[in-house]
Scaffold this active site. Structure first.
Site, short mmCIF file in Angstrom:
data_model
loop_
_atom_site.label_atom_id
_atom_site.label_comp_id
_atom_site.label_asym_id
_atom_site.label_seq_id
_atom_site.Cartn_x
_atom_site.Cartn_y
_atom_site.Cartn_z
N GLU A 400 0.74 -1.23 0.07
CA GLU A 400 -0.12 0.02 -0.11
C GLU A 400 0.81 1.29 0.11
OE1 GLU A 400 -2.58 -3.24 0.81
OE2 GLU A 400 -0.63 -2.78 1.83
N HIS A 467 -11.54 -6.66 8.15
CA HIS A 467 -12.19 -6.40 7.15
C HIS A 467 -13.73 -5.50 7.08
CE1 HIS A 467 -9.76 -9.78 5.76
NE2 HIS A 467 -9.82 -9.23 4.49
#
Length: 660
Positions: A400, A467
């Site tokens: 990322e 998540h």
């Protein structure tokens, strides 16, 4: 030390000498001014000048360089005016950051330099983005970025090198190996013998040079750059050198064995090169003194200008305004009243907006894990590769930070970037790039970060702690970012288009549970929904429910069940949020609930509640209420997740507020 002249003319050799001498003489002057309190801090590059000077002069003037603390020779080699450099170090407005950042923490596109931030490693990925932009534009250019041996321990080093190798980006990663990261010696930083051992593991060439030999540095970088322009790929270049002073002056050098100073003093890059020039009759004593006197006069003239300048005049309005690049969206980008519409799901509206923005902006590049042929885990970009090609729809390695940093690099070269987080939770791995690089670059040196970060977010699908998080409040606390969170398909498309159009960094949150559960009419043509404007989705008299995202649907459903007459205000934008819309609804109903899925403590509801108490107290008929998720991680099992989420508590709080 052996200097191999090769085919270089006397003019080239003396040009190297003058550029080598200049940062040394500036540093000697700065060390005096530091003791006099006229500069606040200094990171000395004495003993390492050959690296920055040799490599800078080896590149073309319009090729970007990303330097660190000890690379003064980059700035002088690119002919940055000394009065502006000195003003920068003194914190004057005439510098490059208007007094907002120190030393070499700045960039200048005029000179094709992108300065560092204190975290060191993130700049490596920015170089990737600059090089990627050159590749996409078919420009035969090279980007040079520096890292110290200590900074190479950062995870950003691995990510940047890996991305550059996978994408074959023309980046020279210059590792200044001076043996110490502040006081920590190399044997406590890494176990390998040389950084050249690392290159093959990434699938790239690795070269080692004598970093104190300016001619070797110049010749090697020049040769490599010529090759990379024709055959783009990254190179790991290790320059062996030594730091003759402390990490910064206050830290001293007592931790370094004295014999190392004695050894490396014999390899001083200025003295050894000067002696060779004299011995070879390429330089005489008269020219030697003339060069020194000319540079010293230039230094004094620059200081005279900088010293005479006032310190910045502090103005709160200016400081706040300068966090963002001014931007006014085109007023014509609203759909006409009779514009054709299609019933679209939330997920399809996002995809439609992204596709139309790709058509509208040829400079827009999409990056993310599995977003190309696979179409992303939520299929937002399904079919995009066939329409736009893999150069613009780019699968990324599993990282990322490097991809977010590359987004800033693309911005520097005039492009736009959309970076998809596979799940909003994973943004933690790139947090530094967002809050310290993207968010602060315009405020610091006027460089916008034209990057949209898409954040699939939220709970309700039994996906557990990693998540399911609603982490928007991490970013609403960061000036320089804009944060949007659409609740319906119309705004999902319009806000995404607006975010991509805006040159400032935008965090775009999209609730996963809404993807395929809600639909609505969406104009077929391109349009934008204004950032910073709330929407009153329901009108009533009994109370105001101020919310966003999935909270809009919770509030609407409950109002229907209870036959509640309530204003339901959809914030849509969380930074900056619409103060006037909040004031209007509070003054109308006098009773307020702030609702969000994010956890209660530190959530945006607390900020707005405080603002209402400060600015709208006279309108209130009851205490402001906050309804949010429990202050726990998001649990996995459905019964636990149900109690974590705030729907049941919303009903209780509405009934309590009605009875107050």
């Amino acid at each position: 030390m052996v200097f191999n002249r090769k085919e270089y003319s006397q003019d080239v050799l003396l040009h190297l000498y003058q550029n080598l001498l200049k940062p040394r003489l500036i540093e000697e002057k700065m060390l005096i001014l530091l003791r006099q309190g006229k500069v606040s801090k200094w990171f000395s590059g004495i003993g390492q000048e050959a690296i920055s000077v040799g490599s800078t002069l080896a590149l073309e003037a319009d090729e970007y360089i990303l330097p660190l603390h000890r690379n003064l020779g980059v700035f002088t080699g690119r002919n940055v005016p000394l009065d502006r450099l000195f003003a920068q170090w003194q914190g004057k407005t005439h510098g490059f950051t208007k007094g907002r950042d120190r030393s070499f923490h700045f960039g200048t596109n005029e000179h094709h330099i992108v300065g560092m931030i204190s975290h060191l490693g993130p700049q490596l990925a920015v170089a990737d983005g600059i090089a990627l932009a050159d590749l996409l534009d078919k420009k035969q250019k090279v980007t040079l970025v520096y890292s110290g041996d200590g900074g190479a321990s950062e995870g950003d080093f691995h990510e940047a090198l890996n991305v550059a190798a996978v994408w074959q980006l023309p980046v020279i990663f210059m590792i200044e190996n001076n043996g110490y990261g502040l006081s920590t010696p190399s044997n406590e930083q890494f176990r390998f013998k040389s950084f050249t051992d690392k290159g093959p593991a990434y699938g790239m060439e690795a070269v080692q040079i004598d970093g104190n030999n300016v001619l070797e540095v110049y010749d090697t970088v020049r040769r490599l750059a010529e090759d990379l322009r024709q055959n783009p790929r990254p190179i790991l270049l290790e320059a062996l050198t030594f730091r003759m002073r402390g990490h910064e002056e206050a830290s001293g050098t007592k931790y370094v064995p004295q014999e190392l100073f004695e050894e490396w003093a014999q390899k001083d890059p200025v003295e050894t090169y000067e002696k060779w020039l004299l011995d070879e009759n390429l330089l005489d004593q008269e020219a030697r003194m003339r060069f020194r006197e000319t540079i010293k006069r230039e230094i004094e003239e620059g200081l005279k200008v900088a010293d005479a300048l006032p310190m910045p005049v502090a103005d709160a309005a200016t400081e706040i305004a300068d966090m963002y690049q001014p931007f006014e969206p085109a007023s014509s980008e609203q759909p006409a009243a009779d514009a054709s519409t299609t019933e679209k799901r939330y997920v399809d509206a996002i995809s439609d907006g992204l596709r139309q923005s790709m058509e509208r902006y040829p400079e827009l590049v999409l990056m993310g894990q599995d977003i190309a042929e696979y179409g992303g885990v939520f299929k937002i970009t399904d079919g995009f590769v066939a329409q736009f090609g893999k150069e613009r729809v780019r699968n990324t390695p599993l990282c990322e930070s490097a991809i977010l940093g590359a987004g800033l690099g693309l911005s520097i070269r005039g492009k736009k970037a959309m970076v998809e987080m596979q799940f909003a939770d994973f943004v933690t791995c790139g947090f530094n790039q967002i809050v310290n690089n993207l968010a602060k670059s315009y405020y610091r040196w006027g460089q916008h970060a034209d990057v949209v970060v898409r954040m699939p977010t939220g709970a309700g699908s039994a996906a557990g702690p990693f998540h399911s998080q609603s982490n928007e409040a991490w970013f609403t606390h960061t000036p320089g970012l804009k944060v949007v969170f659409p609740s319906n398909p119309h705004d999902a498309k319009g806000l995404l288009n607006a975010a991509i159009e805006d040159p400032n960094p935008v965090m775009y949150f999209e609730h996963k549970l809404l993807y395929r559960s809600i639909s609505g009419p969406v104009p077929d043509a391109y349009y934008t929904t204004p950032i910073g404007k709330a929407a009153l989705v329901r009108e009533g008299e009994e109370m105001s429910i101020i919310t966003y995202g999935i909270g809009v649907h919770w509030a609407t459903q409950l109002a229907d069940e209870l036959n509640l007459s309530a204003d339901i205000l959809d914030l849509r934008t969380l930074l900056p949020w619409d103060e006037e819309a909040v004031r209007k609804t509070v003054s109308k109903t006098g009773r307020v609930i702030l609702l969000h899925e994010d956890t209660l403590t530190g959530g945006l509801g607390g900020e707005i509640a405080a603002w209402i108490a400060e600015h709208c107290f006279q309108y209130l008929d009851a205490p402001v209420q906050r309804v949010a998720s429990l202050d726990t991680a998001v649990p996995f099992a459905p019964p636990l997740e149900k109690i974590f989420l705030p729907q049941q508590r919303l009903r209780e709080r509405v009934e309590k507020l009605l009875a107050y």
